[in-house]
Design an enzyme around this catalytic site. Sequence first.
Site, short mmCIF file in Angstrom:
data_model
loop_
_atom_site.label_atom_id
_atom_site.label_comp_id
_atom_site.label_asym_id
_atom_site.label_seq_id
_atom_site.Cartn_x
_atom_site.Cartn_y
_atom_site.Cartn_z
NE ARG A 147 33.41 49.01 49.43
CZ ARG A 147 34.46 49.03 50.23
NH1 ARG A 147 35.11 50.17 50.45
NH2 ARG A 147 34.92 47.92 50.80
CD GLU A 148 38.89 48.89 48.34
OE1 GLU A 148 38.26 48.68 49.39
OE2 GLU A 148 39.80 49.75 48.26
CG HIS B 276 31.24 49.20 52.10
ND1 HIS B 276 31.90 50.38 52.28
CD2 HIS B 276 31.89 48.28 52.84
CE1 HIS B 276 32.93 50.17 53.09
NE2 HIS B 276 32.95 48.90 53.44
NE ARG C 125 30.77 43.99 56.13
CZ ARG C 125 31.51 44.76 55.33
NH1 ARG C 125 32.24 44.21 54.39
NH2 ARG C 125 31.50 46.08 55.46
CB THR D 283 41.90 49.43 56.78
OG1 THR D 283 40.72 48.74 57.22
CG2 THR D 283 41.52 50.70 56.08
CG HIS E 18 43.45 47.79 51.44
ND1 HIS E 18 43.31 48.62 50.36
CD2 HIS E 18 42.25 47.77 52.06
CE1 HIS E 18 42.08 49.10 50.35
NE2 HIS E 18 41.41 48.61 51.38
CG HIS F 143 61.99 27.10 32.47
ND1 HIS F 143 61.12 27.89 33.17
CD2 HIS F 143 63.04 26.88 33.29
CE1 HIS F 143 61.64 28.15 34.36
NE2 HIS F 143 62.79 27.56 34.46
#
Lengths: 423, 423
Positions: B44-45, B115, B175, B209, B238, B331
């Site tokens: 969806r997103e 959605h 929702r 958003t 976001h 390291h």
Amino acid sequence: MSATNGTNGQQHPVRSRSASSPYQSVQDYLSNVANFKIIESTLREGEQFANAFFDTETKVKMYGLNPDCAEKSAKALDSFGVDFIELTSPVASEQSFKDCRTICSLGLKAKILTHVRLNMEDAKAAVATGVDGVDLVIGTSSFLREFSHGKSMTYVQKTALEVIEYLKGEGVQVRFSSEDSFRSDLVDLLSLYKAVDTAGVQRVGIADTVGGATPRMVYDLVRTLRGVVQCDIETHFHDDTGCAVANAHAALEAGATHVDTSMLGERNGITPLGAFIARMVVTAPDYVKSKYNLKELKALETLVADAVQINIPFNNPVTGFCAFTHKAGIHAKAILNNPSTYEIINPEDFGLSRYVSISSRITGWNAVKSRVDQLGLKMSDEQVKEVTAKIKQLADIRPLAIDDTDSILRSFHAEQVEGCGSY
Amino acid sequence: MSATNGTNGQQHPVRSRSASSPYQSVQDYLSNVANFKIIESTLREGEQFANAFFDTETKVKMYGLNPDCAEKSAKALDSFGVDFIELTSPVASEQSFKDCRTICSLGLKAKILTHVRLNMEDAKAAVATGVDGVDLVIGTSSFLREFSHGKSMTYVQKTALEVIEYLKGEGVQVRFSSEDSFRSDLVDLLSLYKAVDTAGVQRVGIADTVGGATPRMVYDLVRTLRGVVQCDIETHFHDDTGCAVANAHAALEAGATHVDTSMLGERNGITPLGAFIARMVVTAPDYVKSKYNLKELKALETLVADAVQINIPFNNPVTGFCAFTHKAGIHAKAILNNPSTYEIINPEDFGLSRYVSISSRITGWNAVKSRVDQLGLKMSDEQVKEVTAKIKQLADIRPLAIDDTDSILRSFHAEQVEGCGSY
């Protein structure tokens, strides 16, 4: 200050971003979110990125953006505005030593630092390069003491005080940092930092070397340290768990003064310069816009990416190729009415522009209408809705490029509006 | 529990990651960091990402990883363990409607959501697809009310209650979420959420958003909301300012129950699935390792990246191509002694392996010695130090690939150790 009161008689006052954003600096007495300094470490931390090989020319260019002229380079760096540039230790190799000397000789306004292990030999090599400051580092966690250098905290403190004394005598700035601070014993760490603070270092540094800290942990540690030392506090966050930007922000909220950034780094890197700037331009817009030349960010990131042959990530804040592209119909409509509805960062501040995508099945007719207007086509709202349905239908079948969509709009216009169809 | 006490008589007890990490769950009474659910919204997103075009086959495959068999796909999804899959609104296009129906018919254990905008027409279309739940959304900020839908809070609440009543009657989960929650009036928002909670929604959602929130702001809003509603709390962040992972973590600390993730999204996306998993496997290792099939992560990200023709970012947590590569000499030495010194995430948990790079001027002789041993060459420590100096010297001049370095080691071995040199 306020653009939203009614005294100017406007019916629909224009809201400025800065007047209406709740995302700005928390004005706690400790907070340095609007008064921080950047230690840019792409030329040290970034050299630990697996693909990285920076030759001297690239190092010089990177901060100049104009390879022809050292003087112009210095000005370009000053105009970008990083406070410090950290370089690879001069003892890493012969060329590393030469690089330090070359960059120190450019006369940049930014202070030049190099990052060395805590011992006298490294400190002397650092001083010999002509740097403005020396960043001392040693592991203080039980992990690093056992598996890396094998030295006790007593030995660490004794050596630290000797090396700091030497460096002070040479007139260079000194930072003392632990590695793996969040897994170090808190009492050991605070004792050590108190001692080096008394000895007169300019900064102590804490480092989340493994990238496991969360903003709450960072806030707590920096807040505690802020009560113990008088000197500045530098912070260094690896990004293994995706929190490096938020951790830097939390550190500033708790009173840290300096943030290490890099465009590359060991494993998946530290707080990225670009994402950090994106965060801070929202938190402290006036400070960031007045201090940094934001329009150079994209060129800077591109230069580094090219030098090590990587792509700028598709999901990078600000410079990701879709960072200012809007696609969903409901987004696109509002963005066209007022960009602030879906943009917290103004692309123009970075010399970039927004793009409203209409070539998908989730587009809306408002976005299509805007493109129709851009193309100089004249259509009624009803006609725009009709052609929008056509675009959605086609986008269901195959991906559409922007010029595909433009062709659909033009041919629809030709048929329906100009009446050049076959009937 | 403890592997570090001395009762087993070991001189150097092996520290397990879980016994020694301070990075794990904060045990506040509110915290859900070890008991969260993922709403995966790539379908969806992710469709709002500018390059995205997912056909039904890809959508099905994405959660199957085995295109041959729907049943195997369902099992693969269950084995990965996302709780919810969110799909594009069925009113976006004809194919979107069909996609919802197809995916609902696969019989996945994960709940299927879609959605939609807050109106009866969209809600009815959603129900007609056979989804398990409907995610309602409407903008509540003054920005979105003015520039997007133009409706008052009174109208929003009235419509919400009607649509929720309808959906409850149809037996689907509901929702209710605001858009742009952080720029909405707090009292308006809490009143509305209290009303929909009383009306019987399963979840309320808050959404950053525009991507401007910080962890502290998130904690405060979710903490407040947690005191107002009885139902679950979903969160959607976001990533425009690089804080989406840390914000999700802060939301869980404050009592949120659900996190939206996506591998793609509008602009530069929302909390990325992979980075979120990296964060949570450090915070709550037992929960995450027992619930999610981590070894599928890389294949899942690769599938999505290929579908929309992008590269997995070089700096991705876990799956970035250097996420487990170690380069700096200090390291590499410690990593060879004990991986936990510089790794907070075990690559083996994700079916990946670490790599210690020795082909650079910042390498150290411990790392080179390890490679010498891997190649089965016999050298004294003095000889390893000598060849390390050679490697550093060459790496100063040009980038070395791993096979370049191996050649140097072999030829040095041939000359110095086997005595096959020219003398």
